[in-house]
Design a protein around this motif. Structure first.
Motif, PDB file in Angstrom:
ATOM      1  N   ASN A  38       0.917  -1.212  -0.055  1.00 49.59           N
ATOM      2  CA  ASN A  38       0.201   0.105  -0.031  1.00 49.59           C
ATOM      3  C   ASN A  38       1.084   1.367   0.298  1.00 49.59           C
ATOM      4  OD1 ASN A  38      -1.279  -2.324   1.662  1.00 49.59           O
ATOM      5  ND2 ASN A  38      -3.004  -1.097   1.271  1.00 49.59           N
ATOM      6  N   LEU A  39       2.231   1.058  -0.375  1.00 51.55           N
ATOM      7  CA  LEU A  39       3.174   2.178   0.008  1.00 51.55           C
ATOM      8  C   LEU A  39       3.554   2.622  -1.384  1.00 51.55           C
ATOM      9  CD1 LEU A  39       4.594   3.724   2.086  1.00 51.55           C
ATOM     10  CD2 LEU A  39       6.603   2.241   1.926  1.00 51.55           C
ATOM     11  N   PHE A  40       3.469   4.019  -1.674  1.00 49.95           N
ATOM     12  CA  PHE A  40       3.840   4.514  -2.896  1.00 49.95           C
ATOM     13  C   PHE A  40       4.676   5.563  -3.037  1.00 49.95           C
ATOM     14  CE2 PHE A  40      -0.219   2.796  -2.827  1.00 49.95           C
ATOM     15  CZ  PHE A  40      -0.200   1.833  -3.842  1.00 49.95           C
ATOM     16  N   TYR A  41       5.834   5.577  -3.997  1.00 45.72           N
ATOM     17  CA  TYR A  41       6.626   6.699  -4.020  1.00 45.72           C
ATOM     18  C   TYR A  41       6.476   7.540  -5.327  1.00 45.72           C
ATOM     19  CZ  TYR A  41       8.957   3.676  -0.506  1.00 45.72           C
ATOM     20  OH  TYR A  41       9.225   2.884   0.302  1.00 45.72           O
ATOM     21  N   PRO A  42       7.397   8.669  -5.376  1.00 42.19           N
ATOM     22  CA  PRO A  42       7.209   9.726  -6.395  1.00 42.19           C
ATOM     23  C   PRO A  42       7.510   9.087  -7.702  1.00 42.19           C
ATOM     24  CG  PRO A  42       8.438  10.498  -4.394  1.00 42.19           C
ATOM     25  CD  PRO A  42       8.160   9.124  -4.459  1.00 42.19           C
ATOM     26  N   ASN A  43       6.521   9.395  -8.499  1.00 45.65           N
ATOM     27  CA  ASN A  43       6.456   8.904  -9.897  1.00 45.65           C
ATOM     28  C   ASN A  43       5.885   7.922 -10.217  1.00 45.65           C
ATOM     29  OD1 ASN A  43       8.242  11.232 -10.941  1.00 45.65           O
ATOM     30  ND2 ASN A  43      10.325  10.236 -10.283  1.00 45.65           N
ATOM     31  N   SER A  44       5.132   7.192  -9.382  1.00 40.82           N
ATOM     32  CA  SER A  44       4.459   5.952  -9.327  1.00 40.82           C
ATOM     33  C   SER A  44       3.021   6.499  -9.889  1.00 40.82           C
ATOM     34  CB  SER A  44       4.497   5.109  -8.223  1.00 40.82           C
ATOM     35  OG  SER A  44       3.806   5.743  -7.188  1.00 40.82           O
ATOM     36  N   LEU A  45       2.338   5.745 -10.321  1.00 37.69           N
ATOM     37  CA  LEU A  45       1.023   6.236 -11.056  1.00 37.69           C
ATOM     38  C   LEU A  45      -0.058   6.482  -9.632  1.00 37.69           C
ATOM     39  CD1 LEU A  45      -1.177   6.607 -13.025  1.00 37.69           C
ATOM     40  CD2 LEU A  45      -1.582   4.122 -13.035  1.00 37.69           C
ATOM     41  N   ALA A  46       0.180   5.666  -8.858  1.00 34.26           N
ATOM     42  CA  ALA A  46      -0.743   5.839  -7.407  1.00 34.26           C
ATOM     43  C   ALA A  46      -0.325   7.180  -6.965  1.00 34.26           C
ATOM     44  CB  ALA A  46      -0.911   4.714  -6.529  1.00 34.26           C
ATOM     45  N   LEU A  61       1.742  19.147  -2.342  1.00 36.88           N
ATOM     46  CA  LEU A  61       3.108  18.823  -1.808  1.00 36.88           C
ATOM     47  C   LEU A  61       3.424  17.437  -2.248  1.00 36.88           C
ATOM     48  CD1 LEU A  61       2.700  20.231   1.399  1.00 36.88           C
ATOM     49  CD2 LEU A  61       3.303  21.579  -0.361  1.00 36.88           C
ATOM     50  N   ASP A  62       4.547  17.440  -2.299  1.00 34.33           N
ATOM     51  CA  ASP A  62       5.134  16.155  -2.571  1.00 34.33           C
ATOM     52  C   ASP A  62       5.874  15.195  -1.479  1.00 34.33           C
ATOM     53  OD1 ASP A  62       4.723  16.289  -5.425  1.00 34.33           O
ATOM     54  OD2 ASP A  62       6.348  17.675  -5.616  1.00 34.33           O
ATOM     55  N   PRO A  63       4.985  14.405  -0.770  1.00 35.87           N
ATOM     56  CA  PRO A  63       5.931  13.572   0.464  1.00 35.87           C
ATOM     57  C   PRO A  63       6.627  12.733  -0.078  1.00 35.87           C
ATOM     58  CG  PRO A  63       3.292  12.946  -0.350  1.00 35.87           C
ATOM     59  CD  PRO A  63       3.639  14.092  -1.115  1.00 35.87           C
ATOM     60  N   THR A  64       7.575  12.298   0.865  1.00 36.63           N
ATOM     61  CA  THR A  64       8.521  11.334   0.689  1.00 36.63           C
ATOM     62  C   THR A  64       7.964  10.075   0.125  1.00 36.63           C
ATOM     63  OG1 THR A  64       9.925  12.361   2.300  1.00 36.63           O
ATOM     64  CG2 THR A  64      10.627  10.209   1.469  1.00 36.63           C
ATOM     65  N   CYS A  65       6.943   9.509   0.780  1.00 33.85           N
ATOM     66  CA  CYS A  65       6.065   8.581   0.106  1.00 33.85           C
ATOM     67  C   CYS A  65       4.635   8.678   0.840  1.00 33.85           C
ATOM     68  CB  CYS A  65       6.621   7.235   0.850  1.00 33.85           C
ATOM     69  SG  CYS A  65       6.657   6.901   2.709  1.00 33.85           S
ATOM     70  N   ILE A  66       3.652   7.919   0.038  1.00 36.71           N
ATOM     71  CA  ILE A  66       2.230   7.869   0.547  1.00 36.71           C
ATOM     72  C   ILE A  66       1.900   6.372   0.888  1.00 36.71           C
ATOM     73  CG2 ILE A  66       0.019   8.349  -0.557  1.00 36.71           C
ATOM     74  CD1 ILE A  66       0.982  10.473  -2.189  1.00 36.71           C
ATOM     75  N   PRO A 110       8.973  17.241   3.357  1.00 39.82           N
ATOM     76  CA  PRO A 110       9.150  15.966   3.369  1.00 39.82           C
ATOM     77  C   PRO A 110       8.300  15.198   4.646  1.00 39.82           C
ATOM     78  CG  PRO A 110      11.019  16.728   4.465  1.00 39.82           C
ATOM     79  CD  PRO A 110      10.324  17.871   4.132  1.00 39.82           C
ATOM     80  N   GLY A 111       8.295  13.939   4.428  1.00 38.83           N
ATOM     81  CA  GLY A 111       7.382  13.269   5.491  1.00 38.83           C
ATOM     82  C   GLY A 111       6.582  11.959   4.636  1.00 38.83           C
ATOM     83  N   VAL A 112       5.558  11.468   5.434  1.00 46.09           N
ATOM     84  CA  VAL A 112       4.760  10.513   5.032  1.00 46.09           C
ATOM     85  C   VAL A 112       3.354  11.140   5.111  1.00 46.09           C
ATOM     86  CG1 VAL A 112       3.846   8.045   5.458  1.00 46.09           C
ATOM     87  CG2 VAL A 112       6.118   8.647   5.963  1.00 46.09           C
ATOM     88  N   THR A 113       2.604  10.835   3.921  1.00 44.48           N
ATOM     89  CA  THR A 113       1.111  11.098   4.080  1.00 44.48           C
ATOM     90  C   THR A 113       0.200   9.642   4.368  1.00 44.48           C
ATOM     91  OG1 THR A 113       1.215  13.298   2.715  1.00 44.48           O
ATOM     92  CG2 THR A 113      -0.850  12.114   2.690  1.00 44.48           C
ATOM     93  N   ILE A 114      -0.512   9.620   4.982  1.00 44.30           N
ATOM     94  CA  ILE A 114      -1.678   8.699   5.124  1.00 44.30           C
ATOM     95  C   ILE A 114      -2.716   9.007   4.424  1.00 44.30           C
ATOM     96  CG2 ILE A 114      -2.880   7.326   6.633  1.00 44.30           C
ATOM     97  CD1 ILE A 114      -0.883   7.557   8.817  1.00 44.30           C
ATOM     98  N   ASP A 115      -2.773   8.463   3.148  1.00 46.97           N
ATOM     99  CA  ASP A 115      -4.165   8.740   2.344  1.00 46.97           C
ATOM    100  C   ASP A 115      -4.987   7.864   2.556  1.00 46.97           C
ATOM    101  OD1 ASP A 115      -5.851   9.274   0.190  1.00 46.97           O
ATOM    102  OD2 ASP A 115      -4.144   9.052  -1.197  1.00 46.97           O
ATOM    103  N   LEU A 116      -6.374   8.470   3.046  1.00 50.52           N
ATOM    104  CA  LEU A 116      -7.508   7.462   3.404  1.00 50.52           C
ATOM    105  C   LEU A 116      -8.310   7.207   2.236  1.00 50.52           C
ATOM    106  CD1 LEU A 116      -8.316   9.148   6.974  1.00 50.52           C
ATOM    107  CD2 LEU A 116      -6.996   7.054   6.401  1.00 50.52           C
ATOM    108  N   SER A 117      -7.873   7.812   1.060  1.00 53.02           N
ATOM    109  CA  SER A 117      -8.986   7.613  -0.273  1.00 53.02           C
ATOM    110  C   SER A 117      -9.395   6.425  -0.530  1.00 53.02           C
ATOM    111  CB  SER A 117      -8.313   8.477  -1.167  1.00 53.02           C
ATOM    112  OG  SER A 117      -7.154   7.995  -1.671  1.00 53.02           O
ATOM    113  N   MET A 118      -8.865   5.238  -0.304  1.00 52.75           N
ATOM    114  CA  MET A 118      -9.335   3.852  -0.248  1.00 52.75           C
ATOM    115  C   MET A 118     -10.253   3.470   0.607  1.00 52.75           C
ATOM    116  SD  MET A 118      -7.374   3.041  -3.060  1.00 52.75           S
ATOM    117  CE  MET A 118      -7.518   4.724  -3.598  1.00 52.75           C
ATOM    118  N   MET A 119     -10.477   4.158   1.776  1.00 55.68           N
ATOM    119  CA  MET A 119     -11.249   3.796   2.757  1.00 55.68           C
ATOM    120  C   MET A 119     -12.795   4.598   2.373  1.00 55.68           C
ATOM    121  SD  MET A 119      -9.006   3.675   6.087  1.00 55.68           S
ATOM    122  CE  MET A 119     -10.023   3.095   7.218  1.00 55.68           C
TER     123      MET A 119
END
Length: 497
Positions: A38-46, A61-66, A110-119
């Protein structure tokens, strides 16, 4: 606002922590957990889809990962992993719909975004006439699901607004004059606390947290499910009517009278917008009228409907239809500032005068090809707080006021980053000028609606010292390590109230 010594001591009682985890190591910790899929990095589609789906371009913004959890258990794992990343806990953001317009509110860099959009599901329970709504849902999807059962909920008025932030910020709705704010209609919050514990908060269990969540925003944890009371009937009468700006002298007394009489017909809802658009070159008035049962041209709107208009889209429709109609275009740069005043037509007149002046100022300096400036007025009567009290109360603090009020929103959008300073300055200017005028004539009010507030504002402080102390106590009790004070920089913190 000055706090008493005990409150100051309480607010500073969380353990000292730099919370300066190295973003790459924080993402590595998630990568090493079952959340790696469930983890995604810059330049990936998700990743790119998540970042680009924020309503306002300046919030992208551009988090380090989502990380995109699908369940409360996965949210729990994400929080516990990030809060226990060795000796250097990680900073992270929490995103529901991503509709808050200021950078850092629901994202991080920078940092981590917890994206709840799948819920994002909604389940109707026929036996209890309640709905279980996950935090990544958008209101238009909620209404579409519940409409199949001829039910609805007191929720957002723009279909693409997210559920999560709206409900913990209070939530003004078409139905507020009937059932109180959206948060007053939440029967249970399922929440992940700072230590990863999954808890429920309702009037029987964790009742102090339950009340604090009704307006206390992201100071306690991440809500992973909202169980809400539903309302029978999904068919309304509503739409928008536009008028020439020259009708302002008729509009303002109609607004003031509507506010003072809303208790006589709580089915009626009104939003008034004075707006300039560069696309048309016009500075016009657009009123949104909604009647929350299928009755056309109810007497509550008589004074407005007697004013000569230039267009009229009023029709019968479902909550889904009418909230889709009110969706604001995304993909622009934006600023919101908001204030509240006692119901005095002079303050409304002053707001429109300043609005008109600032449009002319913007025309002389703007570089954007497409831009708009909107001054919005909405009723904020004592009836709202009375209904909240009947449902157990919240932490908004509106019961302190014994006079009807109205709320303003200054909503500016533009397409060129070179105009960021201009429009932010103009929004600050109209807010400061109107606040100053209202204070001069004794019609100012400290309440600031959190869901519209800019990062330069302090909406929690506007709840009053009693509620600030209550929120701080509850936050300290349920998040003793201060995870949501120190590791989640976005949103409005009780430690900064």
């Amino acid at each position: 606002m000055k706090f008493c010594p005990s409150t100051v001591a309480l607010l500073s009682a969380w353990p000292v922590s730099s919370a300066s985890g190295i973003p790459e190591s924080c993402c590595a910790s998630l990568q090493a957990s079952p959340l790696h899929t469930n983890l995604f990095y810059p330049n990936s589609l998700a990743y790119n889809q998540s970042v680009s789906s924020y309503f306002s371009v300046n919030a992208q913004l551009d988090p380090t990962c989502i990380v995109q959890p699908h369940t409360a258990e996965q949210v729990s794992l994400a929080v516990s992993t990030l809060s226990r990343n060795g000796s250097s806990p990680c900073k992270f953001a929490v995103r529901s719909g991503g509709h808050t317009i200021w950078a850092g509110a629901a994202n991080i860099e920078p940092g981590v975004t917890i994206d709840l959009s799948m819920m994002n599901s909604t389940t109707y329970h026929k036996d209890t006439q309640t709905a279980s709504i996950l935090p990544g849902s958008r209101w238009q999807a909620v209404y579409k699901t519940l409409g199949k059962y001829n039910r609805t909920v007191a929720g957002g008025r723009g279909g693409t607004v997210g559920v999560g932030g709206f409900l913990i910020g209070g939530g003004n709705t078409f139905h507020t004059a009937r059932v109180g704010f959206a948060c007053d209609n939440v029967l249970n919050y399922q929440i992940v606390l700072g230590n990863g514990t999954i808890a429920n908060a309702n009037k029987h269990s964790n009742a102090d947290l339950y009340k604090a969540l009704k307006g206390g925003t992201i100071n306690f944890g991440i809500v992973t499910r909202y169980d809400m009371a539903t309302i029978e009937g999904d068919l309304l009468w509503g739409g928008v009517v536009t008028y020439d700006n020259s009708t302002t002298s008729q509009q303002i007394p109609a607004i003031s009278n509507f506010i003072d009489n809303i208790h006589n017909d709580p089915y009626a809802s009104y939003i008034g917008m004075w707006g300039y658009s560069s696309a048309t070159g016009q500075n016009a008035i657009t009123n949104a009228y909604e009647y929350t049962k299928p009755v056309a041209r109810a007497p509550a709107f008589d004074e407005f409907l007697a004013i000569k208009n230039t267009s009229d889209t009023m029709h019968f429709g479902s909550m889904y239809n009418l909230t889709v109609d009110l969706v604001q275009a995304s993909g622009t740069r934006n600023v919101f500032l908001t204030s509240t005043y006692f119901n005095n037509p002079k303050v409304m007149e002053k707001a429109v005068d300043i609005h008109n002046d600032l449009i002319e100022e913007a025309k002389k300096q703007v570089q954007s090809k497409s831009w708009s400036m909107v001054t919005m007025v909405q009723p904020w009567p004592t009836l709202f707080a009375e209904l909240s009290a009947k449902k157990g109360g919240n932490v908004l603090g509106l019961e302190r006021f014994d006079r009807n009020m109205f709320q303003t929103l200054f909503d500016y959008s533009w397409d060129n980053a070179a105009d960021d300073a201009l429009f932010n300055r103009l929004a600050q200017s109209i807010t400061e000028q109107l606040n100053g005028y209202a204070k001069e004539i004794g019609e100012d009010n400290p309440y600031i609606y959190l869901n519209y507030a800019d990062k330069t504002q302090n909406p929690l402080q506007g709840y009053g010292e009693v509620n600030v102390k209550y929120i701080a106590n509850v936050a300290k009790k349920y998040d003793p390590a201060g995870v949501f004070q120190r590791q989640v920089p976005g949103g409005f913190k009780v430690t900064e109230a």
